[in-house]
Design a protein around this motif. Structure first.
Motif, short mmCIF file in Angstrom:
data_model
loop_
_atom_site.label_atom_id
_atom_site.label_comp_id
_atom_site.label_asym_id
_atom_site.label_seq_id
_atom_site.Cartn_x
_atom_site.Cartn_y
_atom_site.Cartn_z
N THR A 132 48.78 40.50 44.10
CA THR A 132 47.39 40.52 43.65
C THR A 132 46.83 39.11 43.55
OG1 THR A 132 47.75 42.57 42.42
CG2 THR A 132 45.87 41.23 41.75
N ARG A 133 47.59 38.22 42.94
CA ARG A 133 47.13 36.82 42.82
C ARG A 133 46.94 36.19 44.19
NH1 ARG A 133 50.55 37.06 38.07
NH2 ARG A 133 52.40 36.38 39.22
N GLU A 142 34.02 34.80 40.16
CA GLU A 142 34.25 36.23 40.36
C GLU A 142 35.70 36.59 40.05
OE1 GLU A 142 31.20 37.50 43.89
OE2 GLU A 142 32.86 36.16 44.43
N VAL A 143 36.62 35.70 40.37
CA VAL A 143 38.03 35.94 40.05
C VAL A 143 38.22 35.96 38.54
CG1 VAL A 143 40.38 35.05 40.29
CG2 VAL A 143 38.80 34.95 42.22
N ILE A 144 37.53 35.06 37.83
CA ILE A 144 37.62 35.02 36.37
C ILE A 144 37.07 36.32 35.78
CG2 ILE A 144 36.71 33.87 34.32
CD1 ILE A 144 36.87 31.24 36.01
N ALA A 145 35.96 36.81 36.32
CA ALA A 145 35.40 38.08 35.83
C ALA A 145 36.37 39.23 36.10
CB ALA A 145 34.05 38.36 36.50
N GLN A 146 37.02 39.24 37.25
CA GLN A 146 37.99 40.29 37.55
C GLN A 146 39.21 40.19 36.65
OE1 GLN A 146 37.84 42.96 39.35
NE2 GLN A 146 39.99 43.56 39.31
N PRO A 152 42.70 46.10 35.61
CA PRO A 152 43.39 45.95 36.90
C PRO A 152 43.60 44.49 37.30
CG PRO A 152 41.49 47.40 37.14
CD PRO A 152 41.45 46.83 35.77
N GLY A 153 42.77 43.60 36.77
CA GLY A 153 42.87 42.20 37.13
C GLY A 153 43.75 41.38 36.22
N THR A 195 37.12 47.70 39.51
CA THR A 195 38.40 48.11 40.07
C THR A 195 38.91 47.06 41.05
OG1 THR A 195 37.24 49.36 41.76
CG2 THR A 195 37.94 50.54 39.79
N ALA A 196 38.10 46.61 41.94
CA ALA A 196 38.47 45.55 42.87
C ALA A 196 37.23 45.10 43.60
CB ALA A 196 39.52 46.03 43.87
#
Length: 174
Positions: A27-28, A44-48, A53-54, A139-140
């Motif tokens: 995932t990372r 956006e990665v920080i928000a996920q 799921p993130g 979710t993604a």
């Protein structure tokens, strides 16, 4: 109660733990590749990372996020992280990861410093109620889902809000 009637809690097997570790690393890596390809931004990665799921993304270091961006080299990354460390009164840049950035005990001050260093808009939080409420149920990201081979992605109101927020963010930084 006799010792024979007690039930033991099952312990996950080593194979199960290794499979979870492999999935988290995958995932990372997928999100870092999406940053490198210019499909998503570190914000956006920080928000996920704030979603269930993130959760594996919380372990990503800020150094990994910044240097994965197109056009960011070692010097520019180190300068940005040093500036972030001075704003947030951190003693070292080595332990700064997404989990550290989103720590609710700081009441969003580290995230504000992150936005200042990364030249993003500071008038919007990563999600409504940040840092005291849970993030949106994303979710993604569609591009990451396509990297993973998924054919469909679910779109909820939270996803749409996040997409609107991201497009507003991108308009404000250009």
């Amino acid at each position: 109660m006799s010792p024979q009637t007690l039930t033991r809690t099952p312990v996950p097997s080593r194979a199960h733990a290794n499979a979870a570790l492999t999935a988290a690393r995958r995932t990372r890596a997928q999100w870092l590749l999406a940053i490198t390809a210019g499909q998503v931004t570190p914000t956006e990665v920080i928000a996920q990372a704030a979603t269930a799921p993130g959760r594996p993304l919380l372990a990503l270091t800020l150094r990994q996020l910044v240097i994965a961006q197109p056009g960011w080299g070692v010097r520019r990354t180190e300068a940005a992280l040093t500036k972030l460390a001075s704003f947030s009164q951190a003693t070292t840049t080595r332990r700064m990861n997404i989990s550290w950035l989103l720590d609710p005990r700081c009441a969003g001050s580290r995230y504000i410093a992150w936005c200042d260093v990364m030249h993003t808009r500071r008038d919007q939080a990563p999600w409504p109620g940040f840092p005291f409420t849970a993030g949106p149920a994303i979710t993604a990201h569609p591009t990451v889902a396509s990297l993973m081979g998924a054919t469909t992605t679910s779109t909820s109101n939270a996803d749409q809000f996040n997409a609107d927020q991201i497009s507003t963010h991108q308009q404000g930084t250009n």
